[in-house]
Design a protein around this motif. Sequence first.
Motif, short mmCIF file in Angstrom:
data_model
loop_
_atom_site.label_atom_id
_atom_site.label_comp_id
_atom_site.label_asym_id
_atom_site.label_seq_id
_atom_site.Cartn_x
_atom_site.Cartn_y
_atom_site.Cartn_z
N TRP A 82 8.81 -6.89 -12.70
CA TRP A 82 7.59 -6.85 -13.65
C TRP A 82 6.34 -6.29 -13.41
N ASP A 83 6.22 -6.33 -11.81
CA ASP A 83 5.00 -5.90 -11.48
C ASP A 83 4.96 -4.03 -11.38
N HIS A 84 6.29 -3.67 -10.94
CA HIS A 84 6.47 -2.25 -10.74
C HIS A 84 7.18 -1.43 -11.49
N LYS A 85 7.92 -2.09 -12.58
CA LYS A 85 8.56 -1.36 -13.69
C LYS A 85 7.96 -1.68 -14.92
N PHE A 86 7.91 -2.76 -15.28
CA PHE A 86 7.21 -3.22 -16.51
C PHE A 86 5.69 -3.01 -16.59
N GLY A 87 5.21 -3.06 -15.57
CA GLY A 87 3.87 -2.52 -15.21
C GLY A 87 3.60 -1.15 -15.71
N PRO A 88 4.01 -0.28 -15.12
CA PRO A 88 3.83 1.01 -15.37
C PRO A 88 4.27 1.40 -16.69
N GLU A 89 5.39 0.96 -17.16
CA GLU A 89 6.11 1.35 -18.21
C GLU A 89 5.58 0.85 -19.65
N VAL A 90 5.01 -0.53 -19.43
CA VAL A 90 4.58 -1.22 -20.52
C VAL A 90 3.12 -1.65 -20.33
N SER A 91 2.67 -2.62 -19.66
CA SER A 91 1.48 -3.35 -19.60
C SER A 91 0.43 -2.47 -19.29
N GLU A 92 0.61 -1.67 -18.16
CA GLU A 92 -0.50 -1.01 -17.48
C GLU A 92 -0.90 0.15 -19.07
N PRO A 93 -0.02 0.92 -19.24
CA PRO A 93 -0.74 1.99 -20.28
C PRO A 93 -1.04 1.13 -21.58
N LEU A 94 -0.80 -0.01 -22.20
CA LEU A 94 -1.31 -0.68 -23.16
C LEU A 94 -2.76 -1.28 -22.80
N VAL A 95 -2.91 -2.10 -21.71
CA VAL A 95 -4.16 -2.36 -21.30
C VAL A 95 -5.22 -1.32 -21.17
N PHE A 96 -4.76 -0.23 -20.49
CA PHE A 96 -5.74 0.60 -20.19
C PHE A 96 -5.98 1.50 -21.56
N GLU A 97 -5.31 1.79 -22.48
CA GLU A 97 -5.49 2.38 -23.79
C GLU A 97 -6.33 1.70 -24.55
N LYS A 98 -6.00 0.13 -24.68
CA LYS A 98 -6.38 -0.52 -25.80
C LYS A 98 -7.86 -1.23 -25.35
N TRP A 123 0.97 -1.09 0.06
CA TRP A 123 0.03 -0.07 0.03
C TRP A 123 0.86 1.19 0.19
N TRP A 124 1.83 1.21 0.97
CA TRP A 124 2.58 2.53 0.93
C TRP A 124 3.58 2.56 -0.03
N ASP A 125 4.24 1.62 -0.39
CA ASP A 125 5.16 1.61 -1.65
C ASP A 125 4.74 1.86 -2.78
N HIS A 126 3.46 1.17 -2.93
CA HIS A 126 2.90 1.11 -4.71
C HIS A 126 1.67 1.86 -4.78
N LYS A 127 1.12 2.53 -3.52
CA LYS A 127 -0.09 3.29 -3.71
C LYS A 127 0.27 4.64 -3.25
N PHE A 128 0.59 4.74 -1.96
CA PHE A 128 0.94 6.20 -1.56
C PHE A 128 2.03 6.57 -2.22
N GLY A 129 2.93 5.94 -2.59
CA GLY A 129 4.21 6.39 -3.32
C GLY A 129 3.59 7.16 -4.59
N PRO A 130 3.09 6.48 -5.49
CA PRO A 130 2.65 7.28 -6.65
C PRO A 130 1.58 8.17 -6.58
N GLU A 131 0.73 8.09 -5.41
CA GLU A 131 -0.27 9.20 -5.35
C GLU A 131 0.22 10.43 -4.50
N VAL A 132 1.13 10.25 -3.74
CA VAL A 132 1.38 11.36 -2.85
C VAL A 132 3.04 11.43 -2.76
N SER A 133 3.87 10.64 -2.10
CA SER A 133 5.02 10.66 -1.77
C SER A 133 5.95 10.98 -3.03
N GLU A 134 5.84 10.27 -4.13
CA GLU A 134 6.88 10.34 -5.21
C GLU A 134 6.61 11.69 -6.05
N PRO A 135 5.30 12.26 -6.28
CA PRO A 135 5.24 13.57 -7.01
C PRO A 135 5.69 14.73 -6.08
#
Lengths: 222, 222
Positions: free
Chosen positions: B98-114, A97-109
């Motif tokens: 895969w879950d936190h780098k490939f996901g945001p960089e590749v699979s999440e945008p492709l599945v979302f857009e398409k 939750w913190w690393d992959h939800k709070f991070g992108p939504e709050v702390s990283e930006p």
Amino acid sequence: MRKLYHLWLSPQSRKVRVLLKEKGLEFDLEVEKLWERRPEFLAMDPSGNGPVLVEHDGRALADSQAICEYLDEVYPNKMLIGFDPPSRAETRRLVAWWDHKFGPEVSEPLVFEKVMKRFMGMGHPESSVIRIAHQNMKIHLDYIAWLTERRNWLAGDDFSLADIAAAAHLSCLDYLGDIPWADHPGAHDWYARVKSRPSFRPLLADHIPGLPPPKHYADLDF
Amino acid sequence: MRKLYHLWLSPQSRKVRVLLKEKGLEFDLEVEKLWERRPEFLAMDPSGNGPVLVEHDGRALADSQAICEYLDEVYPNKMLIGFDPPSRAETRRLVAWWDHKFGPEVSEPLVFEKVMKRFMGMGHPESSVIRIAHQNMKIHLDYIAWLTERRNWLAGDDFSLADIAAAAHLSCLDYLGDIPWADHPGAHDWYARVKSRPSFRPLLADHIPGLPPPKHYADLDF
């Protein structure tokens, strides 16, 4: 000597620092300017995200959660991910939750807009991004209050990596003076308990040249 | 009966499906339309991301990695995160990749857009987003080749959750016909080995109404 390659305001680096301290493990800190993409660092962590822990046998470990799991397996003197599979699942759910939800939504930006842009000469902070991150933050502070009304610590009876991860993120934003503690007494009271732990003291002594923390940052009675 | 609340083209859901199959654990699948934010679902997974696994004792587990770790602890008949701390650290580093780098960089945008945009009536895919994701994908396919030139499987000698996570992501994109296999023989040969495992067959039988996969998707000789 064990060495952690870190950045001062990286929540994931702070998570590992506190875990090491909780376990009583000695380590040196070395700042890694991730944006320079140093080849020797990328050989240890091809993602380039950091932190990296080099153990005294020379083994290099990357990805903050893989590092924490490794340390909990190899140094079980004080286990911080939980004592049975259900409590471990709950701890891991909340760390994520913190690393992959709070991070992108709050702390990283917020860290990017307010700190990284300046260090990297990328211009002024974008106020709309900061406003949205502040808005998002409220939900997470409320979630801390909701959990700690029902439990002693975030994941259950025991202090765990879930508390460490959450406090690691919040401590970065508190360094920037961005947390409206007065509006969130539940989160405040929980953070005060984390802050008073000896493992947390080194973080409170952090002082980034050219970017001093607000006075209350290191104050246990904030 | 054990139940997995999932989405067809969620890589994290697919990761859990394959892990369950590798361990020989029976389960029912139920589609969860995450965007409807069903209160009963949010009570099990406040992040709203899914998947959620409900064990036969009624225990609900959220966050795909917390679920996988739980299953590897409770059903150790076939361990898939590694057999010693260093190999477990390497497996976890790559799952996070895969879950936190490939996901945001590749699979999440492709599945979302398409896909998601269409299902949610959010307009046409953004071609610039698709182009960047396709460009990013190449680096990851090369990384698979680089790793498998040096190791039998992604994280080492043994098939592991790192292979499952990677193949889960790629299988979603292969369903969309988005992977240039001919340009990446190393990644192709590794994926062919994963694809031929019995645990992977149910994924290859997936058929989303209104969005059929390309012919080669289920073909073991693609």
